[in-house]
Design a protein around this motif. Structure first.
Motif: not given
Lengths: 340, 340
Positions: A40-45, A76-79, A89-93, A119-121
């Protein structure tokens, strides 16, 4: 693919305000993915007041974070890569990866998010744990009814803003308390609270009494401190106080001196038939979270339930942002973008 | 028939312990009976801790007793003369005639008692307001279940003794607290509590912790003070605290100095998801008193629910008996026989 993460670990337990020495930055290589895992790449903590409790050695809601462990938190992270059948891959979780830029997680423990729905966050705020805290506390404890008066503090935050708007949907009057004129203005004009007050005003107690001419039926307690002291005498017979947080007290290093007001508190509970009930949203998550999303998500999507976010860029700014959260310096749901 | 009554009126509001100057004896002629009224000779006057609150100027449960008014209280009386169709001379009734030897009452406000079903004075104790306080607090708030641990103080009194015995019927362990070895022995041998402790013991806190190895699920609060302080740290997650009285605090003239433990109390409520709920039995009397009598009266008649009475003869001894009640010097339900 191999990847590294920059993370913040608990270096030292705080005494009072968590200073910079309580946090240590580490850069470590992440392990190669095992079967079922995702990178995961973390988009929001998400930064939330409960994290202060985890920094203590004593058990609070949950087990304390150990020294050397990554600071905990919803994310919230991107796979980036998936060896799990449940996400690609590419989905947000939604994950619980803590204060870091990247992470490896079990695919089974993350929840796929639909960026088209919201919005995902928002899964960390208005449609996540804070929003559900408001929903569960009102549904199970506060139970505001038509014509009643509800008071909530930290009212521009993700819990408080939802509490007020849900109470209004139940027909109650919502009185919001916040710190500073900008926040008060936002409560009135932005969120449509029936009344909004600045707890920093020198005549705050008088303003509060004037704002609740028929007393207070529900006080949603998420801050403690001076706001609690001001609201308590105004609680009506059969008043309810869901207690989900005491952010104003979290950095206390000892009890205030002076008089011990416990006998007065108990006497008030007795003579006014008050209910105090502490809770954590997890008590009802398994049975009521789906109801919450079904009821609230359409209202958020339609703009009928509103919210505000306070986004901080850069993981390196998380400790100071967290101190600001405990001091009420954020304005809306506090999020960090660790990779921004 | 004309009759006189000797009564005790509130002469002065107390500051702390109600001294003799707070009470004044009066001998007055009672009015001739109007249609619907009855003339009563008081056989038993109930003394209860709530009366201390009525002596203050501030609204507590109910409106304060006015200076010059007869001290209030539940009574069991014999009808000397009746101009009411609902009772006849010679019958015994429950009335709310207060601290006096005789009274005139509306026939519609008294309840006829059956001396064959139970000793009439139980209508003031085990089968009256105190017993129902125990029943309602457990049914609506405490809700002890099998395997749980309940703690109650003033456990030889009319509320506490019922609380413990009802909790045991629900399958819970009942731990009773009282003052002095005689009372502790009575809790064990006379009432069959699972454990009994003397709060005056120097190592009371250690004894209590040892008596509740799995913590406390229900603390039925009717005394406050040091017992509350000892029980609070032992409350389990999801513990319930019905608050029906704070007798240990009623004579306080100010708040104790030292540290203000309110933040610690709220933190405990939060982190352990505790419920505190103040109540007065009248909240549920209309809907649940009949259930109470139906469930409990046969148990009392069969000797399976036990109780103890402490009877004082002579109205002139009521003030000192009342001071003793607030200090825990009575042993069982405190009754005065004003005409004995």
């Amino acid at each position: 693919m191999t990847a590294a993460t920059t993370r913040i670990v608990l270096a030292k337990r705080p005494h009072g305000v968590p200073t910079d020495e309580c946090f240590r930055f580490e850069e470590v290589q992440l392990p190669t993915l095992a079967d079922g895992q995702v990178l995961l790449r973390i988009d929001y903590l998400s930064l939330d007041p409960y994290m202060r409790g985890r920094m203590n050695a004593a058990k609070s809601y949950a087990m304390p974070t150990e020294i050397g462990d990554t600071m905990p938190g919803g994310t919230v992270a991107t796979v980036l890569e998936s060896r799990s059948s449940s996400v690609t891959a590419g989905e947000q979780v939604l994950s619980y990866s803590g204060w870091q830029t990247h992470a490896v997680a079990d695919g089974a423990t993350v929840r796929r998010l639909d960026p088209a729905a919201a919005p995902v966050q928002t899964a960390l705020g208005v449609l996540g744990m804070p929003g559900f805290t408001a929903y569960a506390g009102l549904r199970n404890i506060g139970r505001p009814t038509a014509g009643e008066t509800l008071v909530v503090a930290a009212a521009t935050g993700p819990v408080g803003s939802m509490v007020g708007q849900l109470a209004q949907r139940a027909g109650a009057r919502a009185v919001g308390i916040a710190g500073g004129p900008d926040k008060v203005e936002f409560l009135r004009a932005g969120l449509g609270f029936d009344a909004a007050l600045d707890h920093r005003a020198p005549d705050f107690r008088e303003q509060l009494a004037a704002a609740v001419p028929e007393g207070v039926d529900v006080y949603f307690e998420n801050v403690g401190g001076g706001v609690f002291d001001a609201v308590f005498p105004l609680l009506n017979t059969f008043g309810r106080v869901p207690v989900c947080g005491l952010a104003a007290n979290y950095n206390l290093t000892g009890l205030p001196t002076g008089t011990d007001r416990v006998p007065a508190l108990l006497a008030g509970i007795l003579t006014r038939s008050l209910t105090f009930r502490g809770f954590i949203q997890s008590e009802w998550a398994a049975t009521q979270f789906d109801d919450f999303l079904a009821e609230v998500a359409p209202e958020v999507a339609a703009g009928r339930i509103r919210y505000r976010e306070d986004v901080v860029d850069g993981l390196e700014n998380a400790p100071e942002a967290f101190r600001g959260l405990l001091a009420g310096r954020n304005f809306g749901k506090l999020l960090v973008r660790p990779n921004a």
